[in-house]
Design an enzyme around this catalytic site. Structure first.
Site, PDB file in Angstrom:
ATOM      1  N   GLU A 172       0.816  -1.211   0.000  1.00  0.00           N
ATOM      2  CA  GLU A 172       0.000   0.000   0.000  1.00  0.00           C
ATOM      3  C   GLU A 172       0.852   1.264   0.000  1.00  0.00           C
ATOM      4  O   GLU A 172       0.419   2.314  -0.480  1.00  0.00           O
ATOM      5  CB  GLU A 172      -0.923   0.017   1.225  1.00  0.00           C
ATOM      6  N   GLU A 215      10.439  -8.510  -6.712  1.00  0.00           N
ATOM      7  CA  GLU A 215      11.820  -8.061  -6.524  1.00  0.00           C
ATOM      8  C   GLU A 215      12.252  -8.258  -5.075  1.00  0.00           C
ATOM      9  O   GLU A 215      11.426  -8.368  -4.173  1.00  0.00           O
ATOM     10  CB  GLU A 215      11.969  -6.600  -6.953  1.00  0.00           C
ATOM     11  N   MET A 278      15.587  -6.385 -17.002  1.00  0.00           N
ATOM     12  CA  MET A 278      15.538  -4.968 -16.617  1.00  0.00           C
ATOM     13  C   MET A 278      16.920  -4.328 -16.740  1.00  0.00           C
ATOM     14  O   MET A 278      17.593  -4.034 -15.748  1.00  0.00           O
ATOM     15  CB  MET A 278      14.962  -4.836 -15.212  1.00  0.00           C
ATOM     16  N   TYR A 280      18.560  -1.555 -16.952  1.00  0.00           N
ATOM     17  CA  TYR A 280      18.649  -0.123 -16.665  1.00  0.00           C
ATOM     18  C   TYR A 280      18.883   0.059 -15.173  1.00  0.00           C
ATOM     19  O   TYR A 280      18.911  -0.913 -14.414  1.00  0.00           O
ATOM     20  CB  TYR A 280      17.378   0.617 -17.110  1.00  0.00           C
ATOM     21  N   GLU A 281      19.077   1.313 -14.766  1.00  0.00           N
ATOM     22  CA  GLU A 281      19.320   1.704 -13.378  1.00  0.00           C
ATOM     23  C   GLU A 281      20.747   1.447 -12.910  1.00  0.00           C
ATOM     24  O   GLU A 281      20.980   1.215 -11.725  1.00  0.00           O
ATOM     25  CB  GLU A 281      18.317   1.061 -12.419  1.00  0.00           C
ATOM     26  N   TRP A 404      10.371   1.013 -19.675  1.00  0.00           N
ATOM     27  CA  TRP A 404      10.031   1.561 -18.355  1.00  0.00           C
ATOM     28  C   TRP A 404      10.390   3.049 -18.368  1.00  0.00           C
ATOM     29  O   TRP A 404      11.542   3.405 -18.380  1.00  0.00           O
ATOM     30  CB  TRP A 404      10.803   0.856 -17.229  1.00  0.00           C
TER      31      TRP A 404
END
Length: 429
Positions: A172, A215, A278, A280-281, A404
Site C-alpha cells: 500500500e 523483486e 531490466m 537499466y538503473e 520503463w
C-alpha cells in the site's frame, strides 16, 4: 534514418535545408518546442518522406489507411502529430511512407501508471504492441491490491495495444516487499487463492497476459519463485494467456545481492513464456552520476541471459528517463532527480549547455550551472543511445523491447523505434 548532431550556429531550418526535409516535420519527429531552439551537441532524427497524401474534403483517416493498405496504428506512428486521434482536415499532409529500410518487426511493451496524462497515453500507444498498467500489488492478507486501470484499458482497446495485467509485491505504501513475496511463495494455499483472484480479474477486465515482477526475493526462495511462475503458466496456458516475468540484470548465475539471488534465469526462463530483462538503473537516484543503461553493461547482461534463456523469449528493458545530479556527489546524501529525456534537452537549451556523447557508454550527458550557482550533471537518452539499444534486438535475436515507462513524453524515442522496426501486433504470435 539519419542522426544529425547539432553544430554551433545551426538552426532547425538550416538542418532541414541540408537534408531537403520539412522543418516542421523535423521538429515534430524530435519533440522540439514551438520556438525550435536547439542545443549544441543535440541529436536529431532526420527522415526522408517517400510518399505523402493530401487529405481531401470529406476524407477520413480510415479511408486514407484503406487506400494505401496501411493500418490506423501505422499511420499514427508515421504521423506523430495526430496524437493517436483520427481527426484530419482537408489539405492536411499525411506521411504514408518514409524512405527508411527497417530492420524487421519487433514486439514492444510499455508500463504506465493510471494517472498518466490522457493525451500522452493516446500518442504513445500506437508504438506499443502491449500496454501494462502498473500495478496490482499484494495486500497484507495475500490478496490483490486494487488498481484503477479502466481508462488505460479503454485507450489500449481503442488504439490496438494488447493489455497485460501486472502483478508485483508492491505494498500500500508503494514499495516492494520481501515479506509479502515470502508469504505467497511458501504457501500453496496462498498461491491458490491469489491465482484465483488473478484469473477473475483478467477475465473481468479483458487482460490478455500476465506480467510478474517480484523483486528483492531472498536467495533461499529462488526455487519457490520459479515454481510459482510455473503454476501461473499452468493456470493461464489453457486460456491462451502468456506469462512474462521481470528479471534483475544479472551477469552470472551466482551474482550476490538481494536484488539478484532470487532470480534464477534458467528456471524462470523455462517456467515463463517470456522474460523482461531490466537492463537499466546503473545510473540511479542515490548512485554516482553515470548513464542509466551503459551499452557495455546492457550487452554483458544479454551475453549471460542468452546462455540461460531462449533468446526469442527475451524482452530488452529500455529506460525512458534520465537523471539530473547536483554536484558534488556525496554518497548517502546526494539524490538525483529523475527527468524525461525531453526535459534534459530543454535544460541544455535553457542553460546554453553543450551536450556531450560518451562513446563507451553510448549515452549523452552535459554539465550546467543552475541559477542558484549549483553545478549539475545530466545523463539521459537520445536518438544515438536509443538506436544503439534497439539494434540489440536484431543483433541478439530478441523478442522485443519493454519500456520503463510511458509516463514521460519522448517523441524522438518513438521516432527512432518506428524508423528501425515495424511494431508488431500481439495477435500475430
Amino acid at each position: 534514418m539519419e542522426i544529425h548532431v547539432v553544430q554551433p550556429g545551426e538552426t532547425l531550418y538550416s538542418i532541414a535545408g541540408q537534408y531537403g526535409t520539412d522543418p516542421l516535420l523535423l521538429r515534430e519527429a524530435n519533440g522540439g518546442g514551438p520556438g525550435g531552439a536547439l542545443a549544441v551537441g543535440q541529436a536529431l532524427v532526420v527522415q526522408i518522406v517517400r510518399t505523402f497524401h493530401v487529405v481531401q474534403p470529406g476524407e477520413t483517416l480510415s479511408a486514407v489507411a484503406r487506400r494505401y493498405g496501411r493500418t490506423l496504428r501505422a499511420l499514427y506512428r508515421d504521423n506523430p502529430w495526430l496524437g493517436g486521434e483520427p481527426a484530419v482536415q482537408p489539405g492536411q499532409r499525411l506521411v504514408i511512407a518514409y524512405a527508411d529500410e527497417k530492420l524487421g518487426g519487433t514486439y514492444t511493451n510499455g508500463y504506465a501508471y493510471p494517472f498518466i496524462q490522457r493525451a500522452l497515453l493516446s500518442a504513445t500507444l500506437p508504438y506499443m504492441s502491449q500496454l501494462t498498467p502498473f500495478t496490482y500489488g499484494i495486500d497484507a492478507g495475500g490478496g490483490l491490491l486494487p488498481l484503477d486501470d479502466g481508462e488505460l484499458l479503454g485507450e489500449a482497446r481503442r488504439l490496438g495495444s494488447t493489455p497485460l495485467m501486472h502483478l508485483s509485491t508492491l505494498t500500500e505504501s508503494g514499495t516492494f516487499s520481501s515479506q509479502r513475496a515470502e508469504m505467497i511463495l511458501v504457501s500453496e494455499n496462498s498461491q491458490t487463492a491469489l491465482i484465483s483472484q488473478i484469473l477473475e480479474t483478467m477475465s473481468a477486465k479483458g487482460y490478455q497476459g500476465l506480467d510478474v515482477d517480484f523483486e528483492y526475493i531472498p536467495g533461499m526462495l529462488r526455487e519457490e519463485y520459479a515454481a510459482f511462475i510455473y503454476r501461473l503458466h499452468t493456470a493461464l496456458a489453457p486460456r491462451g494467456l502468456p506469462v512474462i516475468v521481470a528479471l534483475a540484470p544479472k551477469t552470472r548465475r551466482d551474482q550476490p545481492g538481494l536484488l539478484y539471488e532470487g532470480h534464477d534465469y534458467a528456471r524462470l526462463g523455462q517456467a515463463a513464456d517470456y522474460v523482461l530483462v531490466m537492463t537499466y538503473e546503473w545510473g540511479y537516484t542515490y548512485g554516482p552520476p553515470m548513464a542509466v543503461a551503459p551499452l557495455p553493461n546492457v550487452r554483458a547482461v544479454l551475453d549471460y541471459a542468452v546462455t540461460e534463456i531462449p533468446r526469442e523469449k527475451i524482452y530488452l528493458g529500455i529506460p525512458n528517463y534520465g537523471y539530473d545530479w547536483a554536484l558534488p556527489f556525496r554518497r548517502g546524501e546526494s539524490k538525483a532527480q529523475s527527468i524525461s529525456n525531453q526535459r534534459a534537452v530543454e535544460l541544455a537549451v535553457e542553460y546554453g549547455a553543450e551536450i556531450q556523447f560518451d562513446r563507451a557508454a553510448q549515452a549523452p550527458w552535459f554539465n550546467y550551472t543552475a541559477q542558484d550557482g549549483t553545478a549539475h550533471v545530466v545523463w539521459f537518452e537520445d536518438a544515438r543511445s536509443m538506436s544503439a539499444k534497439l539494434r540489440l534486438i536484431r543483433d541478439y535475436g530478441l523478442h522485443g523491447a519493454g519500456y520503463w515507462n510511458l509516463m514521460r513524453p519522448y517523441p524522438q524515442g518513438w521516432t527512432v523505434l518506428n524508423a528501425l522496426y515495424d511494431v508488431l501486433d500481439v495477435q500475430t504470435y
